[in-house]
Design a protein around this motif. Structure first.
Motif, PDB file in Angstrom:
ATOM      1  N   ASP A  92       0.872  -1.098  -0.056  1.00 25.06           N
ATOM      2  CA  ASP A  92      -0.186  -0.092   0.077  1.00 25.06           C
ATOM      3  C   ASP A  92       0.804   1.276  -0.134  1.00 25.06           C
ATOM      4  OD1 ASP A  92      -2.203  -1.626  -0.105  1.00 25.06           O
ATOM      5  OD2 ASP A  92      -2.697  -1.278   1.948  1.00 25.06           O
ATOM      6  N   VAL A  93       0.636   2.270  -0.890  1.00 28.40           N
ATOM      7  CA  VAL A  93       1.329   3.486  -1.261  1.00 28.40           C
ATOM      8  C   VAL A  93       0.262   4.423  -1.106  1.00 28.40           C
ATOM      9  CG1 VAL A  93       3.282   2.299  -2.169  1.00 28.40           C
ATOM     10  CG2 VAL A  93       1.440   3.320  -3.362  1.00 28.40           C
ATOM     11  N   PRO A  94       0.894   5.637  -0.631  1.00 30.49           N
ATOM     12  CA  PRO A  94      -0.064   7.020  -0.860  1.00 30.49           C
ATOM     13  C   PRO A  94      -0.144   7.465  -2.330  1.00 30.49           C
ATOM     14  CG  PRO A  94       1.888   7.368   0.597  1.00 30.49           C
ATOM     15  CD  PRO A  94       2.219   6.072  -0.275  1.00 30.49           C
ATOM     16  N   LEU A  95      -1.303   7.878  -2.601  1.00 30.12           N
ATOM     17  CA  LEU A  95      -1.514   8.576  -3.863  1.00 30.12           C
ATOM     18  C   LEU A  95      -0.406   9.550  -4.232  1.00 30.12           C
ATOM     19  CD1 LEU A  95      -5.305   8.890  -4.006  1.00 30.12           C
ATOM     20  CD2 LEU A  95      -4.213   7.034  -4.268  1.00 30.12           C
ATOM     21  N   GLY A  96       0.172   9.602  -5.359  1.00 31.62           N
ATOM     22  CA  GLY A  96       0.944  10.442  -5.967  1.00 31.62           C
ATOM     23  C   GLY A  96       2.441   9.777  -5.836  1.00 31.62           C
TER      24      GLY A  96
END
Length: 333
Positions: A92-96
């Motif tokens: 899971d990674v942040p948007l952007g």
């Protein structure tokens, strides 16, 4: 979130799973002594999958754990039973977040939507069991395919903050103070340069329950485009802002010159940044009287060449509502 927890650049090492072996098996039952081949296929190896998560703002998860490995597919079995697939690994990674090849610096993937899933490394295919290879001339093949090997590679994850408005200015221009007043964010505020070492995000509540996101970017210094000071650590975050709000204090020696220096740093880093909407806010304007503001407007009209500007004061709440209105109109026209 503390500044130590904001991580926007990591290198990770990923491994997908191997495919399982196909089975070599001949069908045997009590009254069937010479049944045909019935070896099943191997399961595929586990993928490594990147997944966008709108609730994340940092890559800190990957600061301490950098190695991720999917499991292997299981081998095929008798009765044409296919082996189980390997377990996928979800990152899971942040948007952007963008994914780069560490050798070429090429951008391979980009995550901009919540729930978006990208298979960054595919697991190996499972081998086919011996029943696939039966033919009129080979009724009892005693061979099967091995599973294909998974992949192994290292990647760079780089976060570029997704915000509607990016605050641009020299250190100690009042960006953090403005963000704390105009949003519910609580950035660190003090009277010395580089108070903000990492971007801070805040949601600006507007009329009729509408809102937009503002980012306080660490202050620019001359030479930032070459990496001086905080350099690229802040400049990459500005790339994703649709509108740039230049914050220049009213007590600056030369507001026009200061704006040109800021603009030049952006130009040297990425000329496309100059295509974004721009607004100049002259902060700490509570120190000015009406007569001085009128004199400054004459100079600013000449120096800023048509770029819109306004006078504000975060402490005195001067012009804050008008600033929100202006930014909203710029974002929604």
């Amino acid at each position: 979130m503390t500044e130590g927890n904001f991580v926007d650049y990591v290198r990770v090492f990923l491994t997908s799973g191997n495919g399982g072996k196909g089975s070599v098996h001949l069908h045997r039952e009590k009254y069937i002594t010479k049944g045909g081949p019935d070896g099943g296929d191997g399961g595929r190896g586990g993928h490594v999958i990147l997944r966008g998560n709108k609730n994340l703002w940092t890559l800190v998860t990957y600061k301490f754990k950098k190695h991720f490995k999917a499991t292997h597919g299981e081998h095929g079995a008798k009765s044409r039973s296919t082996g189980a697939d390997g377990k996928d690994v979800y990152l899971d990674v942040p948007l952007g977040t963008i994914v780069k090849d560490p050798e070429t610096e090429e951008v391979i993937y980009e995550v901009t939507k919540d729930g978006e899933e990208i298979i960054i490394l595919k697991g190996g295919l499972g081998g086919r069991g011996n029943w696939h290879f039966k033919s009129p001339t080979n009724q009892t093949p005693r061979y099967a395919q091995p599973g294909m090997e998974g992949d192994e590679k290292d990647f760079i994850f780089e976060l570029k903050v997704l915000a509607d408005v990016g605050l641009v200015g020299f250190p100690n221009a009042g960006k953090s103070t403005l963000l704390s007043v105009i949003t519910s964010a609580k950035p660190k505020i003090a009277d010395y340069e580089f108070t903000t070492l990492k971007p801070n995000l805040g949601i600006v509540q507007y009329r009729d329950f509408q809102s937009f996101v503002m980012a306080d970017i660490p202050g620019i210094i001359e030479g930032a485009a070459e990496g001086k000071g905080l350099g690229h650590y802040f400049l990459r975050h500005i790339e994703r802002n649709s509108t740039l709000l230049f914050l220049i204090p009213a007590d600056s020696k030369d507001i026009g010159k200061e704006y040109e220096i800021l603009l030049d740093e952006l130009r040297r880093y990425n000329p496309e940044l100059l295509d974004k909407e721009r607004l100049i806010a002259i902060s700490k304007s509570d120190m000015l009287d009406e007569e001085l503001i009128a004199e400054m407007k004459v100079e600013l009209d000449k120096d800023l060449e048509g770029v819109p500007y306004m006078f504000i004061s975060s402490v005195a709440q001067l012009g804050i509502t008008e600033l929100k209105d202006k930014l909203w109109n710029m974002l929604n026209v």
